[in-house]
Design a protein around this motif. Sequence first.
Motif, PDB file in Angstrom:
ATOM      1  N   ILE A  51      -3.421  -6.999   2.724  1.00 59.47           N
ATOM      2  CA  ILE A  51      -2.563  -6.141   1.878  1.00 59.47           C
ATOM      3  C   ILE A  51      -2.586  -6.557   0.408  1.00 59.47           C
ATOM      4  O   ILE A  51      -2.447  -5.712  -0.467  1.00 59.47           O
ATOM      5  N   ASN A  52      -2.803  -7.843   0.148  1.00 58.37           N
ATOM      6  CA  ASN A  52      -2.815  -8.293  -1.250  1.00 58.37           C
ATOM      7  C   ASN A  52      -4.092  -7.874  -1.988  1.00 58.37           C
ATOM      8  O   ASN A  52      -4.211  -8.108  -3.184  1.00 58.37           O
ATOM      9  N   LYS A  53      -5.019  -7.244  -1.259  1.00 61.32           N
ATOM     10  CA  LYS A  53      -6.213  -6.689  -1.893  1.00 61.32           C
ATOM     11  C   LYS A  53      -5.853  -5.530  -2.809  1.00 61.32           C
ATOM     12  O   LYS A  53      -6.577  -5.220  -3.743  1.00 61.32           O
ATOM     13  N   TYR A  54      -4.719  -4.897  -2.506  1.00 59.62           N
ATOM     14  CA  TYR A  54      -4.337  -3.725  -3.284  1.00 59.62           C
ATOM     15  C   TYR A  54      -3.716  -4.141  -4.605  1.00 59.62           C
ATOM     16  O   TYR A  54      -2.897  -5.075  -4.651  1.00 59.62           O
ATOM     17  N   LYS A  55      -4.117  -3.414  -5.650  1.00 59.10           N
ATOM     18  CA  LYS A  55      -3.572  -3.670  -6.984  1.00 59.10           C
ATOM     19  C   LYS A  55      -2.060  -3.530  -6.959  1.00 59.10           C
ATOM     20  O   LYS A  55      -1.537  -2.548  -6.421  1.00 59.10           O
ATOM     21  N   GLY A  56      -1.363  -4.505  -7.513  1.00 54.08           N
ATOM     22  CA  GLY A  56       0.089  -4.423  -7.570  1.00 54.08           C
ATOM     23  C   GLY A  56       0.784  -5.063  -6.385  1.00 54.08           C
ATOM     24  O   GLY A  56       1.994  -5.208  -6.381  1.00 54.08           O
ATOM     25  N   SER A  60       7.417  -0.988   1.631  1.00 55.70           N
ATOM     26  CA  SER A  60       6.091  -0.580   2.114  1.00 55.70           C
ATOM     27  C   SER A  60       5.018  -0.911   1.085  1.00 55.70           C
ATOM     28  O   SER A  60       5.290  -0.961  -0.120  1.00 55.70           O
ATOM     29  N   VAL A  61       3.802  -1.069   1.579  1.00 58.53           N
ATOM     30  CA  VAL A  61       2.672  -1.321   0.682  1.00 58.53           C
ATOM     31  C   VAL A  61       2.589  -0.192  -0.356  1.00 58.53           C
ATOM     32  O   VAL A  61       2.428  -0.436  -1.559  1.00 58.53           O
ATOM     33  N   ALA A  62       2.761   1.046   0.114  1.00 54.85           N
ATOM     34  CA  ALA A  62       2.630   2.200  -0.794  1.00 54.85           C
ATOM     35  C   ALA A  62       3.715   2.242  -1.875  1.00 54.85           C
ATOM     36  O   ALA A  62       3.532   2.890  -2.899  1.00 54.85           O
ATOM     37  N   ASP A  63       4.826   1.530  -1.653  1.00 54.95           N
ATOM     38  CA  ASP A  63       5.887   1.505  -2.675  1.00 54.95           C
ATOM     39  C   ASP A  63       5.437   0.766  -3.934  1.00 54.95           C
ATOM     40  O   ASP A  63       5.980   0.987  -5.017  1.00 54.95           O
ATOM     41  N   VAL A  64       4.500  -0.154  -3.762  1.00 54.68           N
ATOM     42  CA  VAL A  64       4.125  -0.996  -4.908  1.00 54.68           C
ATOM     43  C   VAL A  64       2.649  -0.916  -5.284  1.00 54.68           C
ATOM     44  O   VAL A  64       2.279  -1.269  -6.404  1.00 54.68           O
ATOM     45  N   ALA A  65       1.803  -0.450  -4.365  1.00 56.40           N
ATOM     46  CA  ALA A  65       0.363  -0.421  -4.650  1.00 56.40           C
ATOM     47  C   ALA A  65       0.074   0.586  -5.760  1.00 56.40           C
ATOM     48  O   ALA A  65       0.627   1.684  -5.757  1.00 56.40           O
ATOM     49  N   ARG A  66      -0.789   0.192  -6.681  1.00 60.70           N
ATOM     50  CA  ARG A  66      -1.138   1.113  -7.767  1.00 60.70           C
ATOM     51  C   ARG A  66      -2.480   1.798  -7.502  1.00 60.70           C
ATOM     52  O   ARG A  66      -3.236   2.075  -8.415  1.00 60.70           O
ATOM     53  N   GLU A  67      -2.766   2.006  -6.230  1.00 64.02           N
ATOM     54  CA  GLU A  67      -3.958   2.750  -5.823  1.00 64.02           C
ATOM     55  C   GLU A  67      -3.688   3.269  -4.415  1.00 64.02           C
ATOM     56  O   GLU A  67      -2.803   2.761  -3.721  1.00 64.02           O
ATOM     57  N   PRO A  68      -4.434   4.305  -3.994  1.00 63.40           N
ATOM     58  CA  PRO A  68      -4.168   4.876  -2.663  1.00 63.40           C
ATOM     59  C   PRO A  68      -4.447   3.850  -1.562  1.00 63.40           C
ATOM     60  O   PRO A  68      -5.378   3.042  -1.693  1.00 63.40           O
TER      61      PRO A  68
END
Length: 242
Positions: A84-89, A149-157
């Motif tokens: 999950i930490n692969k995602y920006k943000g 959720s991951v989507a709450d903070v990720a700055r990419e899909p």
Amino acid sequence: HHIHYLKEASSSNEVGKRLADQGCADGLVVVAEEQTHGKGRLSRGWFSPMGCGVWCSVVFRPPFMPSEASKCTLLAAVAVIKAINKYKGVNAKIKWPNDVLLEGKKMVGILTEMSAEFGKINYIVIGTGINTNVPKSMIPDELKDLAISVADVAREPIQRVQILADYLKNMEDLYETVLREGFGPVLDEWRTYSDTIGQAVKVIAPDKTYFGTAVDIDKEGLLIVKKEDGTMEKVIAGDVSI
Ligand code: BTN
């Protein structure tokens, strides 16, 4: 991996345990789109709505002693946080032993269940709930401030299937490292993601509650706490809050 995909399950851990009891292969993965009775640690529930997370369980038949099962949970925490930490943000941290938190809220929970006999592990089921995109509006009031959720903070899909694939791949790589070199390298990685070490903690153990500072994990993965009176205590089970 053999993947057992279900639209709905009571709990993927329950399904995993049943298949393990029936003799399924090492490495079997159970994934459910929705869990009607998702289970958390300490007899809590786990909110697992349709399509909003990765609700999965992996059956392992490791050649370890039962006392080493908890280190497999630490391994799972490292595998999932790397996915999950692969995602920006996204910069989640691990709270001992295996909560994955961001801004103090739970993004991932891990529940390990074991069957052991005659001093040997028969199987362990590592269940992982990754909140990928649970809409705030769906979260029950009492959990609103506790979950993220991951989507709450990720700055990419984000894609659930990608997170699952990365998680399983990381798990496999780490597991192979353990078979080759033991748990040392995995515990070292765990330390780099830890949010617990160095913090003042309150420990609620089955038999007592105390305050101290978390200083490290030992080679068994137990948390070492320096208590207020200066003595050291190892936490085997229980809840630690920062
Ligand atoms: C916790 O933090 O309390 C652990 C939560 C574990 C939830 C996952 S979701 C997939 C698997 N099946 C379950 O019923 N629980 C685990």
